[in-house]
Design an enzyme around this catalytic site. Structure first.
Site, PDB file in Angstrom:
ATOM      1  N   LEU A  33       0.816  -1.222   0.000  1.00 32.05           N
ATOM      2  CA  LEU A  33       0.000   0.000   0.000  1.00 32.05           C
ATOM      3  C   LEU A  33       0.849   1.271   0.000  1.00 32.05           C
ATOM      4  O   LEU A  33       0.367   2.329   0.384  1.00 32.05           O
ATOM      5  CB  LEU A  33      -1.007   0.004   1.163  1.00 32.05           C
ATOM      6  CG  LEU A  33      -2.040  -1.138   1.138  1.00 32.05           C
ATOM      7  CD1 LEU A  33      -3.000  -1.051   2.332  1.00 32.05           C
ATOM      8  CD2 LEU A  33      -2.861  -1.104  -0.162  1.00 32.05           C
ATOM      9  N   ASP A  54       5.426  -6.277   2.236  1.00 29.51           N
ATOM     10  CA  ASP A  54       6.413  -5.777   1.298  1.00 29.51           C
ATOM     11  C   ASP A  54       7.051  -6.946   0.538  1.00 29.51           C
ATOM     12  O   ASP A  54       7.177  -8.047   1.081  1.00 29.51           O
ATOM     13  CB  ASP A  54       7.489  -5.027   2.095  1.00 29.51           C
ATOM     14  CG  ASP A  54       8.266  -4.089   1.212  1.00 29.51           C
ATOM     15  OD1 ASP A  54       7.920  -2.900   1.196  1.00 29.51           O
ATOM     16  OD2 ASP A  54       9.211  -4.564   0.540  1.00 29.51           O
ATOM     17  N   PHE A  76       2.795  -7.572 -10.191  1.00 34.48           N
ATOM     18  CA  PHE A  76       2.752  -6.172 -10.643  1.00 34.48           C
ATOM     19  C   PHE A  76       3.609  -5.264  -9.765  1.00 34.48           C
ATOM     20  O   PHE A  76       4.013  -4.198 -10.213  1.00 34.48           O
ATOM     21  CB  PHE A  76       1.319  -5.616 -10.545  1.00 34.48           C
ATOM     22  CG  PHE A  76       0.337  -6.248 -11.479  1.00 34.48           C
ATOM     23  CD1 PHE A  76       0.268  -5.858 -12.804  1.00 34.48           C
ATOM     24  CD2 PHE A  76      -0.533  -7.228 -11.042  1.00 34.48           C
ATOM     25  CE1 PHE A  76      -0.632  -6.426 -13.675  1.00 34.48           C
ATOM     26  CE2 PHE A  76      -1.451  -7.808 -11.902  1.00 34.48           C
ATOM     27  CZ  PHE A  76      -1.501  -7.406 -13.212  1.00 34.48           C
ATOM     28  N   ALA A  78       5.765  -2.902  -8.294  1.00 34.95           N
ATOM     29  CA  ALA A  78       7.007  -2.274  -8.774  1.00 34.95           C
ATOM     30  C   ALA A  78       6.776  -0.774  -8.865  1.00 34.95           C
ATOM     31  O   ALA A  78       5.628  -0.323  -8.907  1.00 34.95           O
ATOM     32  CB  ALA A  78       7.386  -2.814 -10.155  1.00 34.95           C
ATOM     33  N   ASN A  95      13.639  -1.775  -5.137  1.00 32.86           N
ATOM     34  CA  ASN A  95      12.244  -2.217  -5.134  1.00 32.86           C
ATOM     35  C   ASN A  95      11.943  -3.184  -6.282  1.00 32.86           C
ATOM     36  O   ASN A  95      11.357  -4.243  -6.069  1.00 32.86           O
ATOM     37  CB  ASN A  95      11.316  -1.004  -5.216  1.00 32.86           C
ATOM     38  CG  ASN A  95       9.887  -1.359  -4.905  1.00 32.86           C
ATOM     39  OD1 ASN A  95       9.605  -2.012  -3.902  1.00 32.86           O
ATOM     40  ND2 ASN A  95       8.974  -0.974  -5.770  1.00 32.86           N
ATOM     41  N   TYR A 144      14.477   2.766 -14.837  1.00 33.06           N
ATOM     42  CA  TYR A 144      13.244   1.969 -14.783  1.00 33.06           C
ATOM     43  C   TYR A 144      13.325   0.815 -15.792  1.00 33.06           C
ATOM     44  O   TYR A 144      13.139  -0.361 -15.441  1.00 33.06           O
ATOM     45  CB  TYR A 144      12.025   2.862 -15.071  1.00 33.06           C
ATOM     46  CG  TYR A 144      10.761   2.090 -15.333  1.00 33.06           C
ATOM     47  CD1 TYR A 144      10.289   1.173 -14.387  1.00 33.06           C
ATOM     48  CD2 TYR A 144      10.034   2.251 -16.505  1.00 33.06           C
ATOM     49  CE1 TYR A 144       9.128   0.440 -14.622  1.00 33.06           C
ATOM     50  CE2 TYR A 144       8.882   1.531 -16.750  1.00 33.06           C
ATOM     51  CZ  TYR A 144       8.436   0.628 -15.811  1.00 33.06           C
ATOM     52  OH  TYR A 144       7.294  -0.094 -16.054  1.00 33.06           O
ATOM     53  N   ILE A 210       3.654  20.355 -22.330  1.00 30.23           N
ATOM     54  CA  ILE A 210       4.074  19.338 -23.310  1.00 30.23           C
ATOM     55  C   ILE A 210       5.598  19.308 -23.311  1.00 30.23           C
ATOM     56  O   ILE A 210       6.247  20.326 -23.592  1.00 30.23           O
ATOM     57  CB  ILE A 210       3.512  19.675 -24.712  1.00 30.23           C
ATOM     58  CG1 ILE A 210       1.974  19.588 -24.677  1.00 30.23           C
ATOM     59  CG2 ILE A 210       4.115  18.767 -25.786  1.00 30.23           C
ATOM     60  CD1 ILE A 210       1.283  19.942 -25.986  1.00 30.23           C
ATOM     61  N   ARG A 224       3.451   7.740 -28.482  1.00 27.94           N
ATOM     62  CA  ARG A 224       3.345   6.566 -27.617  1.00 27.94           C
ATOM     63  C   ARG A 224       2.194   5.684 -28.097  1.00 27.94           C
ATOM     64  O   ARG A 224       1.279   6.135 -28.776  1.00 27.94           O
ATOM     65  CB  ARG A 224       3.060   6.982 -26.160  1.00 27.94           C
ATOM     66  CG  ARG A 224       4.216   7.723 -25.487  1.00 27.94           C
ATOM     67  CD  ARG A 224       5.374   6.779 -25.195  1.00 27.94           C
ATOM     68  NE  ARG A 224       6.479   7.470 -24.550  1.00 27.94           N
ATOM     69  CZ  ARG A 224       7.460   8.087 -25.209  1.00 27.94           C
ATOM     70  NH1 ARG A 224       7.468   8.136 -26.537  1.00 27.94           N
ATOM     71  NH2 ARG A 224       8.453   8.659 -24.556  1.00 27.94           N
ATOM     72  N   ARG A 284      11.633  16.047 -21.294  1.00 25.75           N
ATOM     73  CA  ARG A 284      11.844  15.367 -20.012  1.00 25.75           C
ATOM     74  C   ARG A 284      12.968  14.350 -20.200  1.00 25.75           C
ATOM     75  O   ARG A 284      12.878  13.520 -21.122  1.00 25.75           O
ATOM     76  CB  ARG A 284      10.540  14.667 -19.606  1.00 25.75           C
ATOM     77  CG  ARG A 284      10.597  13.963 -18.265  1.00 25.75           C
ATOM     78  CD  ARG A 284       9.224  13.437 -17.859  1.00 25.75           C
ATOM     79  NE  ARG A 284       8.771  12.329 -18.696  1.00 25.75           N
ATOM     80  CZ  ARG A 284       7.631  11.654 -18.514  1.00 25.75           C
ATOM     81  NH1 ARG A 284       6.822  12.006 -17.527  1.00 25.75           N
ATOM     82  NH2 ARG A 284       7.294  10.674 -19.305  1.00 25.75           N
TER      83      ARG A 284
HETATM   84  N1  UDP Z   1       4.155  14.055 -21.166  1.00 21.97           N
HETATM   85  C1  UDP Z   1       4.014  15.425 -21.351  1.00 21.97           C
HETATM   86  N2  UDP Z   1       3.546  16.169 -20.302  1.00 21.97           N
HETATM   87  C2  UDP Z   1       3.227  15.636 -19.095  1.00 21.97           C
HETATM   88  C3  UDP Z   1       3.366  14.238 -18.921  1.00 21.97           C
HETATM   89  C4  UDP Z   1       3.837  13.478 -19.979  1.00 21.97           C
HETATM   90  O1  UDP Z   1       4.309  15.962 -22.422  1.00 21.97           O
HETATM   91  O2  UDP Z   1       2.829  16.373 -18.170  1.00 21.97           O
HETATM   92  C5  UDP Z   1       4.636  13.227 -22.292  1.00 21.97           C
HETATM   93  C6  UDP Z   1       5.913  12.450 -21.975  1.00 21.97           C
HETATM   94  O3  UDP Z   1       7.056  13.230 -22.296  1.00 21.97           O
HETATM   95  C7  UDP Z   1       5.760  11.231 -22.890  1.00 21.97           C
HETATM   96  C8  UDP Z   1       4.250  11.035 -22.984  1.00 21.97           C
HETATM   97  O4  UDP Z   1       3.660  12.261 -22.550  1.00 21.97           O
HETATM   98  O5  UDP Z   1       6.251  11.535 -24.177  1.00 21.97           O
HETATM   99  C9  UDP Z   1       3.747   9.919 -22.117  1.00 21.97           C
HETATM  100  O6  UDP Z   1       4.277  10.103 -20.818  1.00 21.97           O
HETATM  101  P1  UDP Z   1       3.765   9.297 -19.571  1.00 21.97           P
HETATM  102  O7  UDP Z   1       4.487   9.835 -18.383  1.00 21.97           O
HETATM  103  O8  UDP Z   1       2.275   9.319 -19.531  1.00 21.97           O
HETATM  104  O9  UDP Z   1       4.197   7.794 -19.868  1.00 21.97           O
HETATM  105  P2  UDP Z   1       5.645   7.161 -20.203  1.00 21.97           P
HETATM  106  O10 UDP Z   1       5.757   7.157 -21.703  1.00 21.97           O
HETATM  107  O11 UDP Z   1       6.697   7.979 -19.532  1.00 21.97           O
HETATM  108  O12 UDP Z   1       5.556   5.781 -19.653  1.00 21.97           O
END
Ligand code: UDP
Length: 331
Positions: A33, A54, A76, A78, A95, A144, A210, A224, A284
């Site tokens: 949790l 855990d 699941f 993780a 983890n 990750y 974005i 994606r 990011r």
């Molecule tokens: N993304 C974004 N703004 C946000 C969150 C995510 O532009 O506030 C973009 C992120 O850069 C990625 C896509 O949305 O290209 C999906 O991100 P998310 O975190 O949902 O999933 P991930 O692909 O990281 O597993």
């Protein structure tokens, strides 16, 4: 079958528990949790048994497996955030990798030889081949993805040495909510694109940022493959029902359709009727430009078909969930 589900109170875990129970299986949940919600498991299982523990607690895992006469495990539990893993790689090693090692040790001790495990597209890094099939070499570019790849390799060893049967399901982007609005996504803090976009529509945030519009994609924003959580859940049920000890399967779970961040924002404006103001901000760290699944293997090996994974169904079920539960599982 008697099944132990780790991470049963999480987003994909709770949806899968519900489908396993609907398919006639006996489910015992296992969750610390730390990020999941007791309420999610209670709703999914109509008050089923949840062991609060855990993954690091191997003796408790052994006891849970033995006492409930468990025949298979769905794993699941993780951490799953790319950005967080870049900032805190050790958390992910501990983890995800060590937690899975503890679970594997407990399973071998209790002689449980069937495992369905969450994996991720992040193990492929920035693949040259698109769509991505399973023979694409693993080359994770963030901790990750690295942690999940190490788990898969650990399980391959266990398959060779101990006759473990496992299926690793490599998810693309999980999204959406149950059709009746009972279960959905609730992370704190929320970092995923679709819930954040919908929080803007709900008035809980002012704008969506974005992350980069200078990628080598058609509109410059990241692409994606969004796959509905109900489709992910149904793949787990199928994987489990066909799995035998000693077998090994590593399979992608995606819709096969790429959608850009910009397209998600535009489609969310259409579904919610809200203007959803957006700003372009820097990239990011750790984000590859494009991830789209080749899902042929899941179709042929599991007889799986994504049936809810069009963007309209994903956004409208998620919108329904967020609208009905603006504070998620918090009363
Ligand atoms: N993304 C974004 N703004 C946000 C969150 C995510 O532009 O506030 C973009 C992120 O850069 C990625 C896509 O949305 O290209 C999906 O991100 P998310 O975190 O949902 O999933 P991930 O692909 O990281 O597993």
């Amino acid at each position: 079958m008697n099944i132990l589900v780790t991470g049963a109170a999480g987003y994909i875990g709770s949806h899968t528990c519900r489908q396993l129970i609907e398919s006639g299986h006996q489910v015992t949940g296992y969750d610390n949790l730390s990020r999941g919600h007791q309420e999610a498991f209670d709703r999914a299982s109509a008050g089923g048994k949840l062991v609060i523990g855990d993954l690091a607690n191997t003796p408790l895992l052994v006891r849970s497996l033995r006492e409930n006469e468990i025949q298979a495990v769905v794993h699941f539990a993780a951490f799953g955030l790319v950005g967080e893993s870049v900032e805190h790689p050790e958390l992910y090693r501990q983890n995800n990798v060590e937690g899975s090692r503890s679970l594997l040790q407990a399973m071998l001790e209790a002689n449980v030889k069937r495992l369905v495990v969450s994996s991720t597209t992040a193990i492929y890094g920035e693949p040259s081949q698109m769509p991505i099939s399973e023979d694409n070499p693993a080359a994770p570019i963030n901790p990750y993805g690295q942690s999940k790849w190490e788990v898969e390799q650990m399980l391959v060893n266990a398959q060779e040495q101990h006759g473990l049967g496992f299926t690793a399901l490599r998810y693309f982007n999980a999204a959406g909510a149950s059709l009746d609005g009972l279960l959905g996504e609730d992370h704190e803090p929320e970092t995923h694109l679709i819930p954040i976009v919908l929080q803007v529509a709900l008035g809980q945030r002012d704008r969506i940022s974005i992350f980069g519009d200078d990628y080598s994609t058609p509109d410059g924003t990241c692409v994606r493959d969004y796959v509905h959580v109900l489709d992910l859940a149904s793949a787990h049920v199928r994987a489990l029902e066909r799995l035998q000890p000693g077998e090994l399967l590593q399979v992608n779970l995606g819709s096969g359709i790429g959608t850009s961040v910009q397209e998600i924002v535009e489609q969310a404006r259409r579904v919610t009727g809200h203007p959803i103001p957006a700003d372009i901000v820097p990239r990011r760290p750790g984000d590859p430009p494009c991830l789209i699944a080749n899902n042929q293997l899941a179709k042929s090996e599991l007889g799986w078909q994504p049936v809810h994974s069009d963007i309209t169904t994903i956004l409208s079920t998620a919108w329904d969930w967020h609208h009905r539960h603006p504070r998620g599982y918090t009363p």
